[in-house]
Design a protein around this motif. Structure first.
Motif, PDB file in Angstrom:
ATOM      1  N   ASN A   1      32.924  26.340  49.349  1.00 40.36           N
ATOM      2  CA  ASN A   1      32.055  25.464  48.559  1.00 40.36           C
ATOM      3  C   ASN A   1      32.822  24.276  47.976  1.00 40.36           C
ATOM      4  OD1 ASN A   1      33.328  26.246  46.168  1.00 40.36           O
ATOM      5  ND2 ASN A   1      31.597  27.415  45.397  1.00 40.36           N
ATOM      6  N   THR A   2      32.128  23.445  47.224  1.00 41.33           N
ATOM      7  CA  THR A   2      32.730  22.212  46.712  1.00 41.33           C
ATOM      8  C   THR A   2      33.805  22.469  45.654  1.00 41.33           C
ATOM      9  OG1 THR A   2      30.897  22.031  45.137  1.00 41.33           O
ATOM     10  CG2 THR A   2      30.698  20.807  47.193  1.00 41.33           C
ATOM     11  N   PHE A   3      33.849  23.692  45.115  1.00 40.05           N
ATOM     12  CA  PHE A   3      34.877  24.040  44.138  1.00 40.05           C
ATOM     13  C   PHE A   3      36.029  24.821  44.775  1.00 40.05           C
ATOM     14  CE2 PHE A   3      31.021  23.506  41.582  1.00 40.05           C
ATOM     15  CZ  PHE A   3      31.486  22.647  40.594  1.00 40.05           C
ATOM     16  N   GLY A   4      35.976  24.988  46.093  1.00 44.30           N
ATOM     17  CA  GLY A   4      37.054  25.670  46.802  1.00 44.30           C
ATOM     18  C   GLY A   4      36.921  27.176  46.865  1.00 44.30           C
ATOM     19  N   TYR A   5      35.762  27.726  46.520  1.00 47.12           N
ATOM     20  CA  TYR A   5      35.564  29.177  46.609  1.00 47.12           C
ATOM     21  C   TYR A   5      35.291  29.553  48.053  1.00 47.12           C
ATOM     22  CZ  TYR A   5      35.600  29.483  41.552  1.00 47.12           C
ATOM     23  OH  TYR A   5      35.994  29.441  40.238  1.00 47.12           O
TER      24      TYR A   5
ATOM     25  N   GLY B   1      37.534  33.054  44.426  1.00 45.64           N
ATOM     26  CA  GLY B   1      38.527  32.075  44.023  1.00 45.64           C
ATOM     27  C   GLY B   1      39.911  32.564  44.384  1.00 45.64           C
ATOM     28  N   VAL B   2      40.854  31.640  44.534  1.00 49.48           N
ATOM     29  CA  VAL B   2      42.222  32.000  44.944  1.00 49.48           C
ATOM     30  C   VAL B   2      42.883  32.915  43.916  1.00 49.48           C
ATOM     31  CG1 VAL B   2      44.530  31.070  45.403  1.00 49.48           C
ATOM     32  CG2 VAL B   2      42.515  29.899  46.320  1.00 49.48           C
ATOM     33  N   SER B   3      42.652  32.676  42.628  1.00 47.71           N
ATOM     34  CA  SER B   3      43.283  33.504  41.594  1.00 47.71           C
ATOM     35  C   SER B   3      42.776  34.947  41.637  1.00 47.71           C
ATOM     36  CB  SER B   3      43.030  32.908  40.209  1.00 47.71           C
ATOM     37  OG  SER B   3      41.642  32.818  39.938  1.00 47.71           O
ATOM     38  N   THR B   4      41.495  35.123  41.914  1.00 47.34           N
ATOM     39  CA  THR B   4      40.934  36.475  42.028  1.00 47.34           C
ATOM     40  C   THR B   4      41.513  37.190  43.244  1.00 47.34           C
ATOM     41  OG1 THR B   4      38.862  35.797  40.976  1.00 47.34           O
ATOM     42  CG2 THR B   4      38.803  37.825  42.248  1.00 47.34           C
ATOM     43  N   LEU B   5      41.661  36.458  44.337  1.00 47.10           N
ATOM     44  CA  LEU B   5      42.241  37.056  45.544  1.00 47.10           C
ATOM     45  C   LEU B   5      43.657  37.576  45.274  1.00 47.10           C
ATOM     46  CD1 LEU B   5      41.067  34.573  48.337  1.00 47.10           C
ATOM     47  CD2 LEU B   5      40.176  36.869  47.840  1.00 47.10           C
ATOM     48  N   LYS B   6      44.420  36.820  44.530  1.00 45.69           N
ATOM     49  CA  LYS B   6      45.790  37.248  44.217  1.00 45.69           C
ATOM     50  C   LYS B   6      45.795  38.552  43.426  1.00 45.69           C
ATOM     51  CE  LYS B   6      48.062  32.707  44.331  1.00 45.69           C
ATOM     52  NZ  LYS B   6      48.775  31.672  43.528  1.00 45.69           N
TER      53      LYS B   6
ATOM     54  N   LEU C   1      27.955  44.268  37.314  1.00 46.20           N
ATOM     55  CA  LEU C   1      28.953  44.013  38.359  1.00 46.20           C
ATOM     56  C   LEU C   1      28.688  42.692  39.076  1.00 46.20           C
ATOM     57  CD1 LEU C   1      29.435  47.577  39.902  1.00 46.20           C
ATOM     58  CD2 LEU C   1      30.878  46.390  38.238  1.00 46.20           C
ATOM     59  N   ALA C   2      27.417  42.357  39.272  1.00 44.97           N
ATOM     60  CA  ALA C   2      27.097  41.069  39.904  1.00 44.97           C
ATOM     61  C   ALA C   2      27.511  39.918  39.000  1.00 44.97           C
ATOM     62  CB  ALA C   2      25.600  40.999  40.202  1.00 44.97           C
ATOM     63  N   ALA C   3      27.230  40.046  37.709  1.00 40.10           N
ATOM     64  CA  ALA C   3      27.603  38.996  36.756  1.00 40.10           C
ATOM     65  C   ALA C   3      29.116  38.867  36.665  1.00 40.10           C
ATOM     66  CB  ALA C   3      27.008  39.315  35.383  1.00 40.10           C
ATOM     67  N   ALA C   4      29.838  39.992  36.760  1.00 39.60           N
ATOM     68  CA  ALA C   4      31.298  39.958  36.734  1.00 39.60           C
ATOM     69  C   ALA C   4      31.842  39.267  37.980  1.00 39.60           C
ATOM     70  CB  ALA C   4      31.859  41.374  36.634  1.00 39.60           C
ATOM     71  N   HIS C   5      31.155  39.440  39.103  1.00 36.18           N
ATOM     72  CA  HIS C   5      31.570  38.744  40.327  1.00 36.18           C
ATOM     73  C   HIS C   5      31.391  37.239  40.149  1.00 36.18           C
ATOM     74  CE1 HIS C   5      32.325  38.392  44.679  1.00 36.18           C
ATOM     75  NE2 HIS C   5      31.441  37.407  44.626  1.00 36.18           N
ATOM     76  N   LEU C   6      30.332  36.843  39.480  1.00 28.81           N
ATOM     77  CA  LEU C   6      30.066  35.424  39.247  1.00 28.81           C
ATOM     78  C   LEU C   6      31.037  34.813  38.251  1.00 28.81           C
ATOM     79  CD1 LEU C   6      28.045  32.899  39.355  1.00 28.81           C
ATOM     80  CD2 LEU C   6      27.081  33.892  37.258  1.00 28.81           C
ATOM     81  N   ALA C   7      31.176  35.468  37.092  1.00 26.65           N
ATOM     82  CA  ALA C   7      31.832  34.832  35.944  1.00 26.65           C
ATOM     83  C   ALA C   7      33.123  35.493  35.507  1.00 26.65           C
ATOM     84  CB  ALA C   7      30.852  34.822  34.768  1.00 26.65           C
ATOM     85  N   GLY C   8      33.468  36.636  36.091  1.00 27.94           N
ATOM     86  CA  GLY C   8      34.638  37.386  35.648  1.00 27.94           C
ATOM     87  C   GLY C   8      34.237  38.414  34.593  1.00 27.94           C
ATOM     88  N   PRO C   9      34.940  39.520  34.529  1.00 30.15           N
ATOM     89  CA  PRO C   9      34.587  40.585  33.576  1.00 30.15           C
ATOM     90  C   PRO C   9      34.678  40.159  32.125  1.00 30.15           C
ATOM     91  CG  PRO C   9      36.720  41.019  34.602  1.00 30.15           C
ATOM     92  CD  PRO C   9      36.108  39.895  35.355  1.00 30.15           C
ATOM     93  N   GLY C  10      35.604  39.234  31.803  1.00 25.92           N
ATOM     94  CA  GLY C  10      35.739  38.770  30.422  1.00 25.92           C
ATOM     95  C   GLY C  10      34.481  38.087  29.925  1.00 25.92           C
ATOM     96  N   SER C  11      33.876  37.249  30.766  1.00 25.21           N
ATOM     97  CA  SER C  11      32.647  36.554  30.385  1.00 25.21           C
ATOM     98  C   SER C  11      31.481  37.520  30.218  1.00 25.21           C
ATOM     99  CB  SER C  11      32.291  35.501  31.442  1.00 25.21           C
ATOM    100  OG  SER C  11      33.262  34.477  31.488  1.00 25.21           O
ATOM    101  N   VAL C  12      31.477  38.567  31.028  1.00 29.47           N
ATOM    102  CA  VAL C  12      30.407  39.562  30.916  1.00 29.47           C
ATOM    103  C   VAL C  12      30.548  40.349  29.613  1.00 29.47           C
ATOM    104  CG1 VAL C  12      29.370  41.615  31.964  1.00 29.47           C
ATOM    105  CG2 VAL C  12      30.143  39.723  33.412  1.00 29.47           C
ATOM    106  N   LYS C  13      31.783  40.680  29.245  1.00 27.36           N
ATOM    107  CA  LYS C  13      32.012  41.345  27.957  1.00 27.36           C
ATOM    108  C   LYS C  13      31.479  40.501  26.807  1.00 27.36           C
ATOM    109  CE  LYS C  13      36.039  44.326  28.739  1.00 27.36           C
ATOM    110  NZ  LYS C  13      37.380  44.674  28.243  1.00 27.36           N
TER     111      LYS C  13
END
Length: 219
Positions: free
Chosen positions: A93-97, A104-109, A164-176
């Motif tokens: 996508n336009t943000f590099g995902y 995202g690259v950071s999540t892959l790592k 879990l879907a929201a965590a995939h979108l925004a990361g677990p921290g944002s869901v918390k």
């Protein structure tokens, strides 16, 4: 009058006897004379004898009909993939995902993938990455899953699959933050999609397949 009745009864009895004789015959049908020789037989079953009974091992080039998956785990991940990329393993996508699930690259790592180019070219690795990331997120959010599933926030019933879907979108921290603020802290991504939207859209799927794992890796 009596003669007519007697004649009618005799005729009826005769017909019944003839019918019984025809149906109770011991004669068997000889199927040996029947053959499919010369007929064009069209089958819808694939001739691939190497297909494995693994719902998660999906072929990126398989465009065959797929049954309705309902609220199963496979239904969950395919619905999420369709929302993320239209189900395209090779999407960027336009943000590099990257990929079918837009990582995202950071999540892959974090899940052990250090070569984004290789990841993008491998549907099998992308499927493993999705499972690993979901397992990791489930471990991080385990207490929130226990405390909030079944509650209603902003009119949406909280479910594990929604979390879990929201965590995939925004990361677990944002869901918390979303859950613990009771919906006041509602993360929005670069395309305007919110945690709340994913909570609602992916509510009620069976994600029991995912086992919480702090150290989950795709490789």
């Amino acid at each position: 009058m009596r003669k007519s009745i007697a004649s009618y009864s005799t005729l009826t009895l005769t017909i019944c006897i003839l019918l019984y004789s025809s149906f109770s015959s011991d004669e068997t049908i000889d199927l040996g004379k029947y053959s499919t020789e010369g007929l064009v037989l069209n089958y819808t079953v694939s001739s691939d004898t190497k297909i494995k009974d693994d719902a998660l091992a999906l072929n990126a080039n398989d465009k065959s009909f797929s049954p309705y998956l309902g609220k199963s785990f496979v239904g969950f991940k395919e619905a999420l993939a369709f929302k993320e990329s239209g189900g395209n393993y090779f999407s960027v996508n336009t943000f590099g995902y990257l990929g079918k699930y837009q990582f995202g690259v950071s999540t892959l790592k974090m899940i052990g993938i250090n070569n984004p180019g290789k990841f993008l070219k491998s549907p099998q690795l992308q499927e493993k990455a999705f499972i690993a990331n979901a397992a990791r997120n489930k471990w991080i959010l385990r207490r929130d899953i226990k405390n909030f599933v079944g509650r209603r926030i902003n009119g949406v019933v909280v479910t594990e699959s929604g979390i879990l879907a929201a965590a995939h979108l925004a990361g677990p921290g944002s869901v918390k933050k979303y859950l613990r603020s009771y919906g006041l802290d509602n993360f929005t991504d670069g395309y305007g999609t919110t945690v709340q939207y994913y909570m609602k859209r992916f509510s009620g799927y069976d994600t029991s397949f995912i086992k919480a794992n702090r150290e989950a890796k795709a490789v």
